[in-house]
Design a protein around this motif. Structure first.
Motif, short mmCIF file in Angstrom:
data_model
loop_
_atom_site.label_atom_id
_atom_site.label_comp_id
_atom_site.label_asym_id
_atom_site.label_seq_id
_atom_site.Cartn_x
_atom_site.Cartn_y
_atom_site.Cartn_z
N ALA A 160 0.83 -1.20 0.00
CA ALA A 160 0.00 0.00 0.00
C ALA A 160 0.87 1.26 0.00
CB ALA A 160 -0.93 0.00 1.21
N VAL A 161 1.91 1.26 0.81
CA VAL A 161 2.80 2.43 0.89
C VAL A 161 3.50 2.66 -0.45
CG1 VAL A 161 4.91 3.34 1.95
CG2 VAL A 161 3.16 2.24 3.37
N LEU A 162 3.98 1.59 -1.05
CA LEU A 162 4.69 1.72 -2.32
C LEU A 162 3.77 2.18 -3.46
CD1 LEU A 162 7.06 -1.38 -2.18
CD2 LEU A 162 7.71 1.04 -2.03
N ILE A 163 2.54 1.69 -3.46
CA ILE A 163 1.58 2.12 -4.47
C ILE A 163 1.24 3.60 -4.28
CG2 ILE A 163 -0.80 1.86 -5.29
CD1 ILE A 163 -0.55 -1.14 -4.69
N LEU A 164 1.09 4.01 -3.02
CA LEU A 164 0.83 5.42 -2.71
C LEU A 164 1.99 6.30 -3.21
CD1 LEU A 164 -1.01 7.48 -1.16
CD2 LEU A 164 0.49 7.09 0.81
N LEU A 165 3.22 5.90 -2.93
CA LEU A 165 4.40 6.65 -3.36
C LEU A 165 4.51 6.67 -4.89
CD1 LEU A 165 7.07 5.49 -0.74
CD2 LEU A 165 5.94 7.73 -0.89
N ALA A 166 4.20 5.53 -5.51
CA ALA A 166 4.22 5.47 -6.98
C ALA A 166 3.21 6.46 -7.56
CB ALA A 166 3.93 4.06 -7.45
N GLY A 167 2.04 6.54 -6.94
CA GLY A 167 1.02 7.49 -7.38
C GLY A 167 1.50 8.93 -7.26
N MET A 168 2.21 9.24 -6.18
CA MET A 168 2.72 10.60 -5.99
C MET A 168 3.76 10.95 -7.05
SD MET A 168 4.19 12.41 -2.53
CE MET A 168 5.72 11.47 -2.46
N VAL A 169 4.69 10.02 -7.29
CA VAL A 169 5.71 10.25 -8.33
C VAL A 169 5.06 10.41 -9.70
CG1 VAL A 169 7.70 9.25 -9.53
CG2 VAL A 169 7.52 9.06 -7.04
N ALA A 170 4.06 9.57 -9.98
CA ALA A 170 3.36 9.65 -11.26
C ALA A 170 2.64 10.99 -11.40
CB ALA A 170 2.36 8.50 -11.38
N GLY A 171 2.05 11.47 -10.31
CA GLY A 171 1.37 12.77 -10.35
C GLY A 171 2.33 13.90 -10.67
N ILE A 172 3.53 13.84 -10.10
CA ILE A 172 4.54 14.87 -10.39
C ILE A 172 4.95 14.82 -11.85
CG2 ILE A 172 6.92 15.60 -9.90
CD1 ILE A 172 6.53 14.51 -7.04
N ILE A 173 5.29 13.61 -12.31
CA ILE A 173 5.77 13.46 -13.69
C ILE A 173 4.69 13.82 -14.70
CG2 ILE A 173 6.59 11.80 -15.41
CD1 ILE A 173 7.97 10.30 -13.14
N ASN A 174 3.46 13.40 -14.45
CA ASN A 174 2.37 13.70 -15.38
C ASN A 174 2.15 15.20 -15.52
OD1 ASN A 174 1.67 11.19 -16.30
ND2 ASN A 174 0.01 10.88 -14.85
N THR A 175 2.24 15.92 -14.41
CA THR A 175 1.99 17.36 -14.45
C THR A 175 3.11 18.10 -15.17
OG1 THR A 175 0.78 17.22 -12.35
CG2 THR A 175 1.51 19.40 -13.04
N VAL A 176 4.34 17.68 -14.96
CA VAL A 176 5.48 18.35 -15.59
C VAL A 176 5.61 17.95 -17.05
CG1 VAL A 176 7.98 18.70 -15.52
CG2 VAL A 176 6.70 18.48 -13.38
N VAL A 177 5.44 16.67 -17.35
CA VAL A 177 5.64 16.17 -18.70
C VAL A 177 4.51 15.23 -19.13
CG1 VAL A 177 7.17 14.95 -20.28
CG2 VAL A 177 8.14 16.27 -18.40
N GLY A 178 4.36 14.13 -18.43
CA GLY A 178 3.53 12.99 -18.83
C GLY A 178 4.40 11.75 -18.76
N SER A 179 3.84 10.61 -18.65
CA SER A 179 4.53 9.30 -18.52
C SER A 179 4.46 8.73 -17.12
CB SER A 179 6.01 9.36 -18.94
OG SER A 179 6.14 9.67 -20.30
N GLY A 180 3.63 9.33 -16.27
CA GLY A 180 3.49 8.80 -14.92
C GLY A 180 3.00 7.37 -14.88
N THR A 181 2.25 6.98 -15.92
CA THR A 181 1.77 5.60 -16.01
C THR A 181 2.92 4.60 -15.97
OG1 THR A 181 -0.27 6.14 -17.19
CG2 THR A 181 0.62 3.95 -17.56
N LEU A 182 4.08 5.00 -16.47
CA LEU A 182 5.24 4.10 -16.50
C LEU A 182 5.81 3.87 -15.10
CD1 LEU A 182 7.03 5.29 -19.74
CD2 LEU A 182 5.60 3.28 -19.41
N VAL A 183 5.29 4.58 -14.11
CA VAL A 183 5.66 4.34 -12.72
C VAL A 183 4.60 3.47 -12.04
CG1 VAL A 183 6.15 5.38 -10.46
CG2 VAL A 183 6.92 6.52 -12.57
#
Length: 254
Positions: A6-29
């Motif tokens: 659960a913690v790792l999925i939550l962190l992955a979601g946060m990293v994906a949110g950052i990447i998606n907003t700046v560029v896109g490709s958060g799905t790859l996380v």
């Protein structure tokens, strides 16, 4: 679900949110994270798509300043993203897995090249300005946004790179304004795809995973907006290229 997962999925979601907003490709996380924890591919995709909508909303809000004056552009482009998202989501359900596997890296590479050479191409197009040329560019933009929406609804990884590339060439607005528009269009595609999944693939949704990604991406979208808006255009383009190449490597080596 184990707490560590659960913690790792939550962190992955946060990293994906950052990447998606700046560029896109958060799905790859987030998508590989869910696969690594044993979720079936379709379940991982639909749960991930729903979860990332929250990050798109917070990222779009963070870019609200850049979106001022872009209402007319969004009114033209949003319907194409809507239709493309529905098309892509339906294709994901009805087509065999891996149909787009070969072409996806090529599409991302095209997006990278368009981001890099977009300003030069746009200036050349403006230098040869004519009414027919303007109409052709508008039509090409609408078709391209629809195509990016289909891709985003089907898989979504690096959809932002494609959108930024297309708009860099076919629009004359600043890169930060284009990035704000990209966030809106990407969120529309994700939301439409998620709703489509809920209608036709309700039984494949994992609500716990989707909820964790949603919370993480919501936070990540706020952070990503602050980071992305602070980057000068040249550095933002460099970041887009790096993320895009990483996406290609991830897909080719998977």
């Amino acid at each position: 679900m184990p707490l560590s997962h659960a913690v790792l999925i939550l962190l992955a979601g946060m990293v994906a949110g950052i990447i998606n907003t700046v560029v896109g490709s958060g799905t790859l996380v987030t998508f590989p994270t869910l696969l690594a924890f044993g979720y079936p591919s379709v379940t991982a995709n639909v749960s991930n798509t729903l979860g990332l909508v929250a990050g798109g909303l917070s990222g779009t809000f963070g870019y609200r300043k850049e979106l001022r004056g872009m209402t007319a552009v969004l009114k033209r482009l949003a319907p194409m993203s809507f239709l493309g998202g529905v098309t892509g989501a339906v294709l994901l359900i009805v087509l065999p897995p891996g149909v787009f596997k070969t072409v996806v890296p090529v599409l991302i590479l095209i997006g990278i090249l368009l981001v890099v050479f977009g300003p030069w191409l746009s200036k050349r197009a403006q230098a040869a300005h004519s009414d027919s040329d303007t109409r052709a560019r508008r039509i090409a933009l609408l078709v391209g946004i629809y195509g990016a929406g289909v891709y985003g609804g089907y898989f979504g990884a690096a959809q932002g790179v494609l959108l930024l590339g297309l708009m860099s060439v076919l629009m004359t607005d600043s890169l930060q304004q284009i990035n704000g528009v990209k966030n809106v269009l990407g969120t529309i595609v994700n939301a439409v795809a998620a709703i489509t999944f809920l209608i036709i693939a309700w039984d494949r949704m994992n609500w716990a995973a989707a909820g964790l990604i949603a919370v993480g991406s919501l936070i990540g979208g706020v952070i990503g907006a602050r980071v992305g808006r602070a980057l000068p255009p040249w550095l933002l383009r460099a970041f887009i290229v790096v993320i895009g190449l990483a996406a290609i490597g991830n897909l080719v080596l998977r």
